[in-house]
Design an enzyme around this catalytic site. Sequence first.
Site, short mmCIF file in Angstrom:
data_model
loop_
_atom_site.label_atom_id
_atom_site.label_comp_id
_atom_site.label_asym_id
_atom_site.label_seq_id
_atom_site.Cartn_x
_atom_site.Cartn_y
_atom_site.Cartn_z
N CYS A 285 -55.33 27.83 -41.99
CA CYS A 285 -54.46 28.30 -40.92
C CYS A 285 -53.94 29.72 -41.19
O CYS A 285 -54.71 30.65 -41.28
CB CYS A 285 -53.33 27.29 -40.67
SG CYS A 285 -52.55 27.49 -39.03
N HIS B 154 -56.60 22.54 -38.70
CA HIS B 154 -55.98 21.59 -39.63
C HIS B 154 -56.72 20.26 -39.70
O HIS B 154 -56.17 19.21 -39.34
CB HIS B 154 -54.53 21.34 -39.20
CG HIS B 154 -53.62 22.49 -39.44
ND1 HIS B 154 -53.15 22.83 -40.70
CD2 HIS B 154 -53.08 23.39 -38.59
CE1 HIS B 154 -52.36 23.88 -40.60
NE2 HIS B 154 -52.30 24.25 -39.34
N GLU C 35 -57.04 18.64 -42.27
CA GLU C 35 -56.34 17.84 -43.27
C GLU C 35 -55.20 17.01 -42.70
O GLU C 35 -54.65 16.13 -43.39
CB GLU C 35 -55.80 18.74 -44.39
CG GLU C 35 -54.49 19.45 -44.10
CD GLU C 35 -54.61 20.68 -43.22
OE1 GLU C 35 -53.59 21.35 -42.96
OE2 GLU C 35 -55.75 20.98 -42.76
#
Length: 307
Positions: free
Chosen positions: A142, A235, A237
């Site tokens: 990011c 993202h 994750e």
Amino acid sequence: MPIKIPDDLPASRVLEQEGVMVMRETDAVRQDIRPLKIGLLNLMPNKINTETQLARLTGATPLQVELTLVRISNHIPRNTSADHMATFYRPWEEVRTERFDGFIITGAPVEKLAFEDVTYWDELRRVFDWTHTHVHRSFNICWAAQAAVHHFHGMGKYELPEKLFGIFRHRNLAPASPFMRGFSDDIAIPVSRWTEVRREDIPADSGLEILADSREAGLCLLHDHRHRALQMFNHLEYDTGTLADEYLRDAATPEGSRLPRNYFPGDDPKQRPVNIWRSHAHLLFGNWINEMYQTTPFEMGRIGRHS
């Protein structure tokens, strides 16, 4: 193989409950292998959640991984206790003499600031340069990915008219890349950001390869061959409920918050979201770790000293 993290780290309990093998120090030293040494420079406000998310993904491969938590040396986080930081984190100035097989730098809630106005920008620039000489492969997420392509390639970031927020479909543009091995042609990825970098700003001689993008959300994943780094602007994750937590947090502010797109069933925030990106998250991190394992020198002192 399991992941080796401090015994008392909150992530240990969560991962063990999920069936992820967590290795204790006494067990690790009995194995006659060299674990992959991965550092995590965690710039996110909720550090414990981010530790858990990234430990889950780096600990899911058959390889033994030793995770080192790193912080900016002179920055004091406001949302994590001083005890937690002192117990589990090492300042980058302390680890800068060491070498790592992999190094992950997370996003940070400073997107709307100019890079040069971020209080720790000078140290982060030193960290980026250090990864080129002391780290075999990097993974920036990011805002850190935006910062890395700005530092190394002079690319700017652009503020969006509104927050890009939700689950967006992405295209696999490089199925032959070792990092995209096994990926579907169509990939669902969580996005949560106020700014973007643009394809047209990629310098022709940069060696940056676009691995994934979205017609709606723009650039997603770049491979920076020259700096042995993945630049992930979104993202994968994230947990199932991370966007919901962000929505509720933002909804409580005077500015309010729009619903994340393509996330809540029927756009009803009372409904539990369905996680349709988890498998790709494991696949990307597994591919990154496998590529790292296949190419990293066995002797740690050689890391960063070869092309």
